[in-house]
Design an enzyme around this catalytic site. Sequence first.
Site, PDB file in Angstrom:
ATOM      1  N   CYS A 176       9.273  51.288 -60.016  1.00 50.02           N
ATOM      2  CA  CYS A 176      10.048  52.451 -60.471  1.00 50.02           C
ATOM      3  C   CYS A 176       9.594  53.666 -59.673  1.00 50.02           C
ATOM      4  O   CYS A 176       8.393  53.888 -59.503  1.00 50.02           O
ATOM      5  CB  CYS A 176       9.806  52.679 -61.966  1.00 50.02           C
ATOM      6  SG  CYS A 176      10.710  54.092 -62.636  1.00 50.02           S
ATOM      7  N   HIS A 205      17.544  48.546 -66.136  1.00 49.31           N
ATOM      8  CA  HIS A 205      16.409  49.434 -65.810  1.00 49.31           C
ATOM      9  C   HIS A 205      16.863  50.893 -65.807  1.00 49.31           C
ATOM     10  O   HIS A 205      16.187  51.767 -66.363  1.00 49.31           O
ATOM     11  CB  HIS A 205      15.847  49.038 -64.427  1.00 49.31           C
ATOM     12  CG  HIS A 205      14.704  49.875 -63.941  1.00 49.31           C
ATOM     13  ND1 HIS A 205      13.435  49.371 -63.762  1.00 49.31           N
ATOM     14  CD2 HIS A 205      14.645  51.166 -63.553  1.00 49.31           C
ATOM     15  CE1 HIS A 205      12.629  50.333 -63.304  1.00 49.31           C
ATOM     16  NE2 HIS A 205      13.343  51.439 -63.162  1.00 49.31           N
ATOM     17  N   GLU A 206      18.040  51.146 -65.212  1.00 45.33           N
ATOM     18  CA  GLU A 206      18.523  52.540 -65.127  1.00 45.33           C
ATOM     19  C   GLU A 206      19.012  53.045 -66.483  1.00 45.33           C
ATOM     20  O   GLU A 206      18.770  54.195 -66.840  1.00 45.33           O
ATOM     21  CB  GLU A 206      19.635  52.650 -64.072  1.00 45.33           C
ATOM     22  CG  GLU A 206      19.240  52.221 -62.674  1.00 45.33           C
ATOM     23  CD  GLU A 206      17.885  52.775 -62.213  1.00 45.33           C
ATOM     24  OE1 GLU A 206      17.161  52.027 -61.528  1.00 45.33           O
ATOM     25  OE2 GLU A 206      17.532  53.914 -62.558  1.00 45.33           O
ATOM     26  N   HIS A 214      16.279  54.254 -68.628  1.00 44.48           N
ATOM     27  CA  HIS A 214      15.830  55.631 -68.308  1.00 44.48           C
ATOM     28  C   HIS A 214      16.598  56.669 -69.126  1.00 44.48           C
ATOM     29  O   HIS A 214      16.055  57.701 -69.509  1.00 44.48           O
ATOM     30  CB  HIS A 214      16.041  55.950 -66.813  1.00 44.48           C
ATOM     31  CG  HIS A 214      14.916  55.528 -65.912  1.00 44.48           C
ATOM     32  ND1 HIS A 214      13.613  55.943 -66.083  1.00 44.48           N
ATOM     33  CD2 HIS A 214      14.921  54.725 -64.825  1.00 44.48           C
ATOM     34  CE1 HIS A 214      12.847  55.406 -65.129  1.00 44.48           C
ATOM     35  NE2 HIS A 214      13.620  54.665 -64.341  1.00 44.48           N
TER      36      HIS A 214
HETATM   37  C1  LIG Z   1       5.988  45.497 -58.772  1.00 42.00           C
HETATM   38  N1  LIG Z   1       6.787  44.636 -57.937  1.00 42.00           N
HETATM   39  C2  LIG Z   1       7.821  45.149 -57.258  1.00 42.00           C
HETATM   40  O1  LIG Z   1       8.214  46.297 -57.358  1.00 42.00           O
HETATM   41  C3  LIG Z   1       8.543  44.185 -56.406  1.00 42.00           C
HETATM   42  C4  LIG Z   1       7.860  43.542 -55.367  1.00 42.00           C
HETATM   43  C5  LIG Z   1       8.568  42.634 -54.543  1.00 42.00           C
HETATM   44  C6  LIG Z   1       9.931  42.368 -54.773  1.00 42.00           C
HETATM   45  C7  LIG Z   1      10.608  42.999 -55.824  1.00 42.00           C
HETATM   46  C8  LIG Z   1      12.062  42.668 -56.067  1.00 42.00           C
HETATM   47  C9  LIG Z   1       9.908  43.908 -56.658  1.00 42.00           C
HETATM   48  N2  LIG Z   1      10.558  44.587 -57.684  1.00 42.00           N
HETATM   49  C10 LIG Z   1      11.468  45.577 -57.423  1.00 42.00           C
HETATM   50  N3  LIG Z   1      11.828  45.808 -56.141  1.00 42.00           N
HETATM   51  C11 LIG Z   1      12.775  46.761 -55.946  1.00 42.00           C
HETATM   52  N4  LIG Z   1      13.201  47.008 -54.666  1.00 42.00           N
HETATM   53  C12 LIG Z   1      12.950  45.997 -53.655  1.00 42.00           C
HETATM   54  C13 LIG Z   1      12.926  46.571 -52.279  1.00 42.00           C
HETATM   55  N5  LIG Z   1      14.119  47.384 -52.059  1.00 42.00           N
HETATM   56  C14 LIG Z   1      14.359  47.746 -50.695  1.00 42.00           C
HETATM   57  C15 LIG Z   1      13.281  47.972 -49.822  1.00 42.00           C
HETATM   58  C16 LIG Z   1      13.536  48.317 -48.511  1.00 42.00           C
HETATM   59  C17 LIG Z   1      14.840  48.472 -48.018  1.00 42.00           C
HETATM   60  C18 LIG Z   1      15.903  48.246 -48.887  1.00 42.00           C
HETATM   61  C19 LIG Z   1      15.660  47.888 -50.201  1.00 42.00           C
HETATM   62 CL1  LIG Z   1      17.018  47.583 -51.244  1.00 42.00          CL
HETATM   63  C20 LIG Z   1      14.308  48.464 -53.010  1.00 42.00           C
HETATM   64  C21 LIG Z   1      14.277  47.950 -54.420  1.00 42.00           C
HETATM   65  N6  LIG Z   1      13.327  47.485 -56.928  1.00 42.00           N
HETATM   66  C22 LIG Z   1      12.917  47.190 -58.179  1.00 42.00           C
HETATM   67  N7  LIG Z   1      13.502  47.845 -59.174  1.00 42.00           N
HETATM   68  C23 LIG Z   1      13.346  47.429 -60.585  1.00 42.00           C
HETATM   69  S1  LIG Z   1      14.986  47.622 -61.238  1.00 42.00           S
HETATM   70  C24 LIG Z   1      15.230  49.115 -60.289  1.00 42.00           C
HETATM   71  C25 LIG Z   1      14.621  48.727 -58.926  1.00 42.00           C
HETATM   72  C26 LIG Z   1      14.226  49.959 -58.115  1.00 42.00           C
HETATM   73  O2  LIG Z   1      15.067  50.533 -57.443  1.00 42.00           O
HETATM   74  N8  LIG Z   1      12.934  50.356 -58.159  1.00 42.00           N
HETATM   75  C27 LIG Z   1      12.526  51.478 -57.379  1.00 42.00           C
HETATM   76  N9  LIG Z   1      11.988  46.259 -58.469  1.00 42.00           N
END
Ligand SMILES: CNC(=O)c1cccc(C)c1Nc1nc(N2CCN(c3ccccc3Cl)CC2)nc(N2CSC[C@H]2C(=O)NC)n1
Length: 185
Positions: free
Chosen positions: A112, A155-156, A159
């Site tokens: 997050c 998740h959103e 919030h």
């Molecule tokens: C603790 N482990 C982890 O975080 C985690 C760890 C590994 C994998 C996952 C899948 C995890 N989990 C997780 N990874 C994401 N991203 C993966 C990377 N990506 C992204 C990155 C770079 C370019 C484009 C993009 Cl697209 C962006 C988004 N996003 C969310 N969430 C939870 S729901 C809302 C969403 C969110 O936007 N969070 C900021 N969770």
Amino acid sequence: MILMKDIVRDGDPVLRQEAAKVSFPLSEEDQKLADDMMEYLKVSQDPDLCKKYGLRAGVGLAAPQVGASKMMAAVLVPSEEGTKSPFTDVIINPVIISHSVQSGALTEGEGCLSVDKEVPGFVPRHDRITLRYQDTTGETHKVRLKNYPAIVCQHEIDHLHGILFYDHINHDNPYEVDEGTIMFE
Ligand SMILES: CNC(=O)c1cccc(C)c1Nc1nc(N2CCN(c3ccccc3Cl)CC2)nc(N2CSC[C@H]2C(=O)NC)n1
């Protein structure tokens, strides 16, 4: 343009408030907020721009995370190469009107933008949801989502009700989920 300095961090009371419903037609301020939140997600997902502006990448951003306690969140779930994005929109006054009994969770846990520390553990959510929301024109949509887009929208929407992802983690056993929970990357 929204930068990391504009992202409210855990501990700020705005992240624990019930956000206010948004009225239509959108004010100029609300329209700009919607545009800015979607722009953040687009820029954050571009490796060069992400680095240039020092952003954390995200697929969702809710208005309370930029200090606006309003029922509005941008979602941009990237598509696999060449396919259509599974879900991209600014969801306003969203309501989950039905959901699967079956749970789903990300095998890597959730991150997050407002939580600087990693909180390890599975975040059990509904695997499938039917979501009703208004878009920035005020048009009402009813969409069925599953897996990653469903997780992101939950998740959103959390919030907007003052809930953070780690509220769902079982702290006695963070990697425990109900049997039948669908785990995915
Ligand atoms: C603790 N482990 C982890 O975080 C985690 C760890 C590994 C994998 C996952 C899948 C995890 N989990 C997780 N990874 C994401 N991203 C993966 C990377 N990506 C992204 C990155 C770079 C370019 C484009 C993009 Cl697209 C962006 C988004 N996003 C969310 N969430 C939870 S729901 C809302 C969403 C969110 O936007 N969070 C900021 N969770």
